[in-house]
Design a protein around this motif. Structure first.
Motif, mmCIF file in Angstrom:
data_model
loop_
_atom_site.group_PDB
_atom_site.id
_atom_site.type_symbol
_atom_site.label_atom_id
_atom_site.label_comp_id
_atom_site.label_asym_id
_atom_site.label_seq_id
_atom_site.Cartn_x
_atom_site.Cartn_y
_atom_site.Cartn_z
ATOM 1 N N MET A 21 1.938 -79.702 22.027
ATOM 2 C CA MET A 21 2.817 -80.850 21.827
ATOM 3 C C MET A 21 2.100 -82.141 22.249
ATOM 4 S SD MET A 21 5.959 -79.779 20.823
ATOM 5 C CE MET A 21 7.060 -81.065 21.310
ATOM 6 N N LYS A 22 2.383 -83.191 21.499
ATOM 7 C CA LYS A 22 1.765 -84.491 21.778
ATOM 8 C C LYS A 22 2.838 -85.576 21.933
ATOM 9 C CE LYS A 22 -1.592 -85.741 19.131
ATOM 10 N NZ LYS A 22 -2.668 -85.977 18.174
ATOM 11 N N GLU A 23 3.965 -85.227 22.511
ATOM 12 C CA GLU A 23 5.039 -86.214 22.647
ATOM 13 C C GLU A 23 4.632 -87.392 23.520
ATOM 14 O OE1 GLU A 23 8.728 -84.400 23.814
ATOM 15 O OE2 GLU A 23 8.554 -82.853 22.272
ATOM 16 N N LYS A 24 4.016 -87.121 24.646
ATOM 17 C CA LYS A 24 3.615 -88.200 25.558
ATOM 18 C C LYS A 24 2.475 -89.029 24.962
ATOM 19 C CE LYS A 24 5.171 -85.951 29.761
ATOM 20 N NZ LYS A 24 4.762 -85.343 31.036
ATOM 21 N N ILE A 25 1.530 -88.369 24.331
ATOM 22 C CA ILE A 25 0.434 -89.108 23.694
ATOM 23 C C ILE A 25 0.996 -89.991 22.589
ATOM 24 C CG2 ILE A 25 -1.597 -88.875 22.205
ATOM 25 C CD1 ILE A 25 -2.385 -86.480 23.990
ATOM 26 N N ASN A 26 1.905 -89.456 21.787
ATOM 27 C CA ASN A 26 2.529 -90.264 20.737
ATOM 28 C C ASN A 26 3.296 -91.441 21.321
ATOM 29 O OD1 ASN A 26 1.466 -88.606 18.755
ATOM 30 N ND2 ASN A 26 3.308 -87.340 18.604
ATOM 31 N N GLU A 27 3.909 -91.251 22.475
ATOM 32 C CA GLU A 27 4.608 -92.360 23.138
ATOM 33 C C GLU A 27 3.615 -93.413 23.613
ATOM 34 O OE1 GLU A 27 7.339 -94.944 24.282
ATOM 35 O OE2 GLU A 27 7.773 -93.123 23.145
ATOM 36 N N PHE A 28 2.461 -92.989 24.121
ATOM 37 C CA PHE A 28 1.428 -93.955 24.502
ATOM 38 C C PHE A 28 0.943 -94.735 23.280
ATOM 39 C CE2 PHE A 28 0.709 -91.870 28.669
ATOM 40 C CZ PHE A 28 0.626 -93.011 29.449
ATOM 41 N N VAL A 29 0.748 -94.052 22.164
ATOM 42 C CA VAL A 29 0.323 -94.741 20.946
ATOM 43 C C VAL A 29 1.377 -95.760 20.526
ATOM 44 C CG1 VAL A 29 -0.184 -94.448 18.479
ATOM 45 C CG2 VAL A 29 -1.203 -92.890 20.156
ATOM 46 N N ARG A 30 2.655 -95.389 20.593
ATOM 47 C CA ARG A 30 3.737 -96.342 20.255
ATOM 48 C C ARG A 30 3.723 -97.549 21.203
ATOM 49 N NH1 ARG A 30 6.417 -91.593 18.959
ATOM 50 N NH2 ARG A 30 7.282 -91.347 21.039
ATOM 51 N N SER A 31 3.536 -97.292 22.493
ATOM 52 C CA SER A 31 3.515 -98.392 23.473
ATOM 53 C C SER A 31 2.302 -99.291 23.283
ATOM 54 C CB SER A 31 3.531 -97.830 24.896
ATOM 55 O OG SER A 31 4.746 -97.162 25.153
ATOM 56 N N LEU A 32 1.152 -98.690 23.029
ATOM 57 C CA LEU A 32 -0.053 -99.481 22.744
ATOM 58 C C LEU A 32 0.175 -100.355 21.520
ATOM 59 C CD1 LEU A 32 -2.666 -96.661 23.320
ATOM 60 C CD2 LEU A 32 -2.749 -98.877 24.479
ATOM 61 N N SER A 33 0.749 -99.758 20.489
ATOM 62 C CA SER A 33 0.996 -100.474 19.237
ATOM 63 C C SER A 33 2.014 -101.592 19.423
ATOM 64 C CB SER A 33 1.480 -99.483 18.178
ATOM 65 O OG SER A 33 1.799 -100.146 16.991
ATOM 66 N N GLU A 34 3.049 -101.325 20.180
ATOM 67 C CA GLU A 34 4.083 -102.337 20.407
ATOM 68 C C GLU A 34 3.499 -103.575 21.091
ATOM 69 O OE1 GLU A 34 8.603 -101.843 21.543
ATOM 70 O OE2 GLU A 34 7.310 -101.455 23.262
ATOM 71 N N ALA A 35 2.701 -103.364 22.133
ATOM 72 C CA ALA A 35 2.097 -104.493 22.847
ATOM 73 C C ALA A 35 1.045 -105.192 21.997
ATOM 74 C CB ALA A 35 1.466 -104.022 24.159
ATOM 75 N N PHE A 36 0.337 -104.432 21.172
ATOM 76 C CA PHE A 36 -0.773 -104.996 20.421
ATOM 77 C C PHE A 36 -0.356 -105.660 19.116
ATOM 78 C CE2 PHE A 36 -4.470 -104.798 17.573
ATOM 79 C CZ PHE A 36 -5.361 -105.527 18.345
ATOM 80 N N GLU A 37 0.504 -104.984 18.326
ATOM 81 C CA GLU A 37 0.841 -105.547 17.021
ATOM 82 C C GLU A 37 2.315 -105.443 16.667
ATOM 83 O OE1 GLU A 37 -1.868 -102.865 16.059
ATOM 84 O OE2 GLU A 37 -0.396 -101.270 16.159
ATOM 85 N N GLY A 38 3.111 -104.955 17.604
ATOM 86 C CA GLY A 38 4.516 -104.724 17.313
ATOM 87 C C GLY A 38 5.415 -105.884 17.694
ATOM 88 N N GLU A 39 6.629 -105.525 18.041
ATOM 89 C CA GLU A 39 7.634 -106.516 18.432
ATOM 90 C C GLU A 39 8.210 -106.138 19.795
ATOM 91 O OE1 GLU A 39 10.507 -107.147 15.348
ATOM 92 O OE2 GLU A 39 8.968 -107.420 13.831
ATOM 93 N N PRO A 40 7.445 -106.381 20.869
ATOM 94 C CA PRO A 40 7.935 -106.039 22.202
ATOM 95 C C PRO A 40 9.114 -106.932 22.600
ATOM 96 C CG PRO A 40 5.896 -107.295 22.365
ATOM 97 C CD PRO A 40 6.129 -107.023 20.909
#
Length: 169
Positions: free
Chosen positions: A1-20
Motif C-alpha cells: 500500500m502507498k496511501e501515505k506516500i500518495n498523501e505526501f505527493v498530494r501535499s507536495l503538489s498542493e504547496a507547489f502547484e495546487g490551491e493550498p
C-alpha cells in the motif's frame, strides 16, 4: 500500500502547484510575478526572487539525491550552490528558471511514484539521522517558507514599482 506516500505527493503538489488554504502555491505565486522583478531586492542585502527560486531548485536536487540514496551529495549552507547568484533580465530567462524548478519537482514525484509501499517512509536516509517522511515534510515546509518570502518581496516591490507599470493595477 502507498496511501501515505500518495498523501505526501498530494501535499507536495498542493504547496507547489495546487490551491493550498493559506494562499498561493509556489508556481501560482511565480506565474503571477512579472519577470522584471525577478532580480530585484527590497534591500541590498536580501535575496531576489530569482535567487530564492535557485535556492528552491538546489534543495529539491538535494531531496532527489537523498531519495536516490546518494549520501555523497550535500549542500554547504550559504554557499553558491545553496544561494546561486541568478540574474533574470528577460521573460525567456524567467521561464527557463521556472522550468528548472518544475523539472526538479517532477523528479521528486517520479521517484516517489516508483516507491513500492509506505514502509519506505520510515527508512532512514543514508548517512542521516532522519527518515524519508521527515525529508518530505521538510521539502513541503521549505516551499511554504519561501512562498512567504517571495510574497513579502512582491508586496514591497509593488510599492516601489507601481509607477513603472511593471505591476498592473
Amino acid at each position: 500500500m502507498k496511501e501515505k506516500i500518495n498523501e505526501f505527493v498530494r501535499s507536495l503538489s498542493e504547496a507547489f502547484e495546487g490551491e493550498p488554504w493559506y494562499g498561493d502555491s509556489v508556481m501560482r505565486k511565480l506565474e503571477n510575478l512579472p519577470y522584471e522583478v525577478g532580480y530585484k531586492t527590497c534591500i541590498p542585502e536580501s535575496h531576489s526572487v530569482s535567487q530564492i527560486v535557485g535556492h528552491l531548485i538546489a534543495w529539491k536536487k538535494l531531496a532527489i539525491e537523498r531519495l536516490k540514496d546518494n549520501e555523497e551529495y550535500s549542500i554547504e549552507i550559504d554557499s553558491e550552490i545553496d544561494w546561486p547568484n541568478i540574474q533574470v533580465h528577460s521573460r525567456e530567462e524567467w521561464e527557463a528558471l521556472k522550468r528548472k524548478l518544475v523539472a526538479a519537482q517532477g523528479k521528486i514525484y517520479e521517484l516517489l511514484n516508483a516507491v513500492e509501499d509506505d514502509s519506505f517512509l520510515s527508512k532512514k536516509v543514508k548517512g542521516k539521522g532522519y527518515d524519508f517522511a521527515y525529508l518530505l515534510r521538510g521539502v513541503i515546509q521549505h516551499d511554504i517558507y519561501h512562498i512567504g518570502q517571495i510574497g513579502l518581496i512582491e508586496s514591497q516591490l509593488k510599492k516601489k514599482e507601481i509607477e513603472s507599470g511593471v505591476f498592473k493595477t
